[in-house]
Write an enzyme that holds these catalytic residues in place. Sequence first.
Site, short mmCIF file in Angstrom:
data_model
loop_
_atom_site.label_atom_id
_atom_site.label_comp_id
_atom_site.label_asym_id
_atom_site.label_seq_id
_atom_site.Cartn_x
_atom_site.Cartn_y
_atom_site.Cartn_z
N GLY A 116 0.83 -1.20 0.00
CA GLY A 116 0.00 0.00 0.00
C GLY A 116 0.86 1.25 0.00
N ARG A 135 -0.06 5.65 -1.60
CA ARG A 135 -0.63 6.89 -1.03
C ARG A 135 -0.59 6.82 0.50
NH1 ARG A 135 -6.50 6.06 -0.35
NH2 ARG A 135 -6.96 3.95 -1.07
N ASP A 159 -3.16 -7.40 -4.58
CA ASP A 159 -4.13 -7.33 -3.48
C ASP A 159 -3.58 -8.24 -2.38
OD1 ASP A 159 -6.19 -7.78 -1.70
OD2 ASP A 159 -7.73 -7.94 -3.26
N VAL A 160 -3.17 -7.64 -1.25
CA VAL A 160 -2.50 -8.43 -0.22
C VAL A 160 -3.42 -9.44 0.46
CG1 VAL A 160 -0.73 -6.68 0.26
CG2 VAL A 160 -2.84 -6.70 1.62
N ASN A 216 1.79 -2.36 5.49
CA ASN A 216 1.07 -1.10 5.71
C ASN A 216 -0.35 -1.12 5.15
OD1 ASN A 216 0.83 2.04 5.84
ND2 ASN A 216 0.56 1.53 3.67
N TYR A 242 -12.20 -3.40 12.51
CA TYR A 242 -10.87 -2.79 12.40
C TYR A 242 -10.04 -3.04 13.66
CZ TYR A 242 -7.47 0.94 11.36
OH TYR A 242 -6.33 1.66 11.11
N ALA A 302 -10.40 -5.44 15.83
CA ALA A 302 -10.04 -6.87 15.90
C ALA A 302 -8.87 -7.17 14.98
CB ALA A 302 -11.25 -7.73 15.53
N LYS A 357 -6.51 -5.10 13.95
CA LYS A 357 -5.26 -4.48 14.41
C LYS A 357 -4.76 -5.13 15.72
CE LYS A 357 -4.82 -1.56 11.00
NZ LYS A 357 -3.73 -1.68 10.02
N1 NAP Z 1 -4.64 7.28 8.88
C1 NAP Z 1 -4.72 6.95 10.15
O1 NAP Z 1 -5.14 7.74 11.01
C2 NAP Z 1 -4.28 5.59 10.60
C3 NAP Z 1 -4.28 5.33 11.98
C4 NAP Z 1 -3.88 4.11 12.44
C5 NAP Z 1 -3.48 3.14 11.55
N2 NAP Z 1 -3.49 3.40 10.21
C6 NAP Z 1 -3.05 2.31 9.32
O2 NAP Z 1 -2.03 2.78 8.47
C7 NAP Z 1 -2.08 2.07 7.24
C8 NAP Z 1 -2.14 3.05 6.08
O3 NAP Z 1 -3.30 3.86 6.24
P1 NAP Z 1 -3.54 5.24 5.46
O4 NAP Z 1 -4.15 6.17 6.41
O5 NAP Z 1 -2.33 5.60 4.71
O6 NAP Z 1 -4.69 4.75 4.47
P2 NAP Z 1 -5.03 5.14 2.95
O7 NAP Z 1 -4.57 6.52 2.66
O8 NAP Z 1 -6.46 4.79 2.79
O9 NAP Z 1 -4.11 4.13 2.12
C9 NAP Z 1 -4.33 2.74 2.25
C10 NAP Z 1 -3.32 2.02 1.39
O10 NAP Z 1 -3.55 0.60 1.54
C11 NAP Z 1 -3.71 0.04 0.24
N3 NAP Z 1 -4.59 -1.13 0.28
C12 NAP Z 1 -5.83 -1.20 0.82
N4 NAP Z 1 -6.32 -2.46 0.67
C13 NAP Z 1 -5.37 -3.17 0.02
C14 NAP Z 1 -5.27 -4.52 -0.44
N5 NAP Z 1 -6.25 -5.41 -0.23
N6 NAP Z 1 -4.14 -4.91 -1.07
C15 NAP Z 1 -3.14 -4.03 -1.29
N7 NAP Z 1 -3.18 -2.74 -0.89
C16 NAP Z 1 -4.28 -2.32 -0.24
C17 NAP Z 1 -4.28 1.16 -0.61
O11 NAP Z 1 -4.05 0.88 -1.97
P3 NAP Z 1 -4.99 1.54 -3.12
O12 NAP Z 1 -4.61 2.98 -3.24
O13 NAP Z 1 -4.62 0.77 -4.32
O14 NAP Z 1 -6.39 1.37 -2.66
C18 NAP Z 1 -3.47 2.35 -0.08
O15 NAP Z 1 -2.19 2.38 -0.65
C19 NAP Z 1 -3.31 1.16 7.32
O16 NAP Z 1 -2.92 -0.12 7.73
C20 NAP Z 1 -4.15 1.82 8.40
O17 NAP Z 1 -5.00 0.91 9.03
C21 NAP Z 1 -3.89 4.60 9.73
#
Ligand code: NAP
Length: 251
Positions: free
Chosen positions: A16, A19, A67-68, A94, A159, A161, A163
């Site tokens: 991922g 972005r 797709d992971v 990620n 979510y 569960a 994490k």
């Molecule tokens: N933002 C927060 O506040 C926050 C807080 C705690 C934890 N996190 C964790 O941090 C990580 C990144 O989050 P983010 O905020 O950067 O989210 P985001 O901007 O929505 O980006 C999510 C990324 O994951 C990819 N992805 C989603 N499903 C996938 C799949 N099945 N196979 C491969 N790639 C997949 C997306 O790819 P596409 O662009 O191709 O869809 C994108 O690159 C996640 O694990 C999230 O749970 C985020």
Amino acid sequence: MNRTGNEEKKVALVTGGNRGIGRAIAIKLSEEGYDVAVTFRSHSESVNELERICRGNGSDFLAVRADVSSFEQAKNLISQVIEKFPRIDVLVNNAGITKDNLMLRMSEADFDSVIDTNLKGVFNCTKHILRIMMKQKSGSIINIASVVGEVGNMGQSNYAASKAGVIGFTKSIAKEAAPRNIRCNAVAPGFIATDMTEILPETVQGEILKTIPLGAWGKPEDVAKLVSFLAGEESSYITGQVINVDGGMVM
Ligand SMILES: NC(=O)c1ccc[n+]([C@@H]2O[C@H](COP(=O)([O-])OP(=O)(O)OC[C@H]3O[C@@H](n4cnc5c(N)ncnc54)[C@H](OP(=O)(O)O)[C@@H]3O)[C@@H](O)[C@H]2O)c1
């Protein structure tokens, strides 16, 4: 990262990476001298831009559409990375999604898809990379968890569960892989400004802000700095840990 001319470049795979937090991690690791591989599912223009940035930092770059949540696609992903680069030093699990709803309204499909991406996806990539790291007798795996996996959150039982599962998985792999000099840690972000959190209503964003002692949302770069530390030699005696990047939200 200091390197002599003859030394082999280290290689990092970020799932991922196109972005949000993953993109910031990919850029930071390229700045630190790693060659970088990322996965993407869509947003091909943003992948092109990321490639330009990483190559501009002197890194070799590979983007794999994957797709992971698919065991086979994760296997194919790792094969492609190891075919291009001679080694994989760092895996950053990620990729993640949210499908929020109160329990009474949550569909089975929404529960399953979040677990399949956030937890099974971590298993899938780790499973296929671990043998390579074991042969190398080195590696650092960093799983992006969440503070929600530690304290729970209304409307996020799926979510939370997933994490919490990632945290248990991280500690188990840390124990299993330590004899081969492979470390495994989790990073638990609080609220970071990305597409994932942008969809929250403004009132909810305001309420969240009140719970953050440092008084601001985090930036993807805040998470990337910690990931970079956990990836490299400076954290060589740290494994099995969950480190929050949350402005003091959970303590
Ligand atoms: N933002 C927060 O506040 C926050 C807080 C705690 C934890 N996190 C964790 O941090 C990580 C990144 O989050 P983010 O905020 O950067 O989210 P985001 O901007 O929505 O980006 C999510 C990324 O994951 C990819 N992805 C989603 N499903 C996938 C799949 N099945 N196979 C491969 N790639 C997949 C997306 O790819 P596409 O662009 O191709 O869809 C994108 O690159 C996640 O694990 C999230 O749970 C985020």
